[in-house]
Write a protein that holds these residues in place. Structure first.
Motif, short mmCIF file in Angstrom:
data_model
loop_
_atom_site.label_atom_id
_atom_site.label_comp_id
_atom_site.label_asym_id
_atom_site.label_seq_id
_atom_site.Cartn_x
_atom_site.Cartn_y
_atom_site.Cartn_z
N GLN A 92 91.25 31.55 23.81
CA GLN A 92 90.94 32.76 24.56
C GLN A 92 91.16 32.49 26.05
O GLN A 92 90.68 31.48 26.57
CB GLN A 92 89.49 33.17 24.33
N VAL B 198 90.22 32.93 29.75
CA VAL B 198 88.97 33.29 30.43
C VAL B 198 89.26 33.62 31.89
O VAL B 198 90.40 33.58 32.34
CB VAL B 198 87.92 32.16 30.29
N VAL C 244 83.77 30.30 24.13
CA VAL C 244 83.41 31.37 25.06
C VAL C 244 81.95 31.72 24.81
O VAL C 244 81.52 31.81 23.66
CB VAL C 244 84.32 32.60 24.85
N ARG D 120 79.59 37.11 25.66
CA ARG D 120 80.80 37.68 26.26
C ARG D 120 81.91 37.89 25.24
O ARG D 120 82.99 38.36 25.59
CB ARG D 120 81.31 36.76 27.37
N SER D 121 81.67 37.52 24.00
CA SER D 121 82.73 37.68 22.99
C SER D 121 82.10 37.85 21.62
O SER D 121 81.39 36.98 21.13
CB SER D 121 83.64 36.45 22.99
N GLY E 234 86.30 37.90 25.18
CA GLY E 234 85.71 37.34 26.40
C GLY E 234 86.61 37.61 27.58
O GLY E 234 87.78 37.92 27.46
#
Length: 255
Positions: free
Chosen positions: A206, A208, A219, A223-224, A254
């Protein structure tokens, strides 16, 4: 992982020579297959980063096309639904619609691989629910209105936790998530082999806020939704988690 992304990942990780066929020598500067001098040091790192970003952008674009197509096919199936008269079958139909709606919300703003992977997993959930609905309706027509589902969780969809783009899981392995005690999580055949051989698994990453890439499950879970649930492997019902996060709550991915 497609060829470009494999090459770019190898470059970013420092595996430049084998990945792209460059000739390296301990006594001279690296050269390309055609003999031209290649940049080294920081310049090579910049090239590796650019290659990786290009490859990832192409992978995102291709995956979005696939997600669009899968969701369009699913939408056709749900639009053709006739509401079931049997309560259990109707409940399964409603779950399919919920998963379809969640997938559509995620796809609308998806801009990286985890969100797009999430769309495909949610489509799997919807298809599974439609299959359960059809099975229950058939059972009701046969007069079996009290029988139990063969599976204790008929809506379960088990994908590879390390990278759901690998598809359905074939077994389980122990894996540390965000520094926790190792969890038993579902994994695909390739990741099971990688774990058994102690080699690097192809983990979904992911992007960020600072531009770095983390394994999606590293993450922060607030946030995810994918990190919080492992795409449905833990943390409760994935469809409900996503529906609770969208559209009024946090984004699915995220950032």
């Amino acid at each position: 992982m497609d060829a470009w992304l494999m090459v770019a990942t190898a470059l970013a990780a420092g595996g430049t020579g084998a990945a792209v066929g460059m000739r390296w020598s301990s006594r001279r500067r690296a050269t390309s297959p055609g003999g031209a001098a290649l940049p080294g040091g920081a310049a090579m790192g910049t090239i590796a980063t650019a290659l990786y970003e290009r490859a990832r952008a192409e992978s995102v674009a291709a995956l979005r096309i696939e997600a669009d197509a899968r969701l369009a096919d699913l939408a056709k199936r749900t639009q053709a639904l006739v509401p079931a008269t049997h309560p259990a079958s109707l409940a399964a139909q409603i779950r399919a619609l919920d998963a379809c709606e969640a997938a559509a919300w995620v796809l609308r703003d998806a801009d990286d691989l985890p969100d797009l992977a999430g769309v495909l997993v949610l489509v799997r959930h919807a298809v599974r629910a439609l299959d359960v609905a059809a099975h229950r309706a058939g059972r009701a027509l046969s007069g079996d209105t009290h029988g139990e589902d063969a599976d204790d969780d008929p809506f379960r969809v088990s994908v590879c936790v390390l990278n759901p783009l690998h598809g359905i899981a074939f077994g389980r392995l122990q894996w540390a998530i965000r520094g926790r005690t190792r969890l038993s999580v579902p994994a695909c055949h390739a990741c099971l082999i990688a774990a058994s051989e102690r080699t690097m698994a192809d983990v979904l990453t992911q992007r960020v806020a600072d531009g770095a890439y983390l394994a999606y499950y590293e993450v922060p879970e607030d946030r995810s939704v994918w990190s919080a649930t492992g795409f449905g492997a833990f943390g409760g019902d994935l469809v409900e988690h996503v529906r609770n996060a969208l559209p009024g709550g946090r984004r699915a991915g995220g950032g």
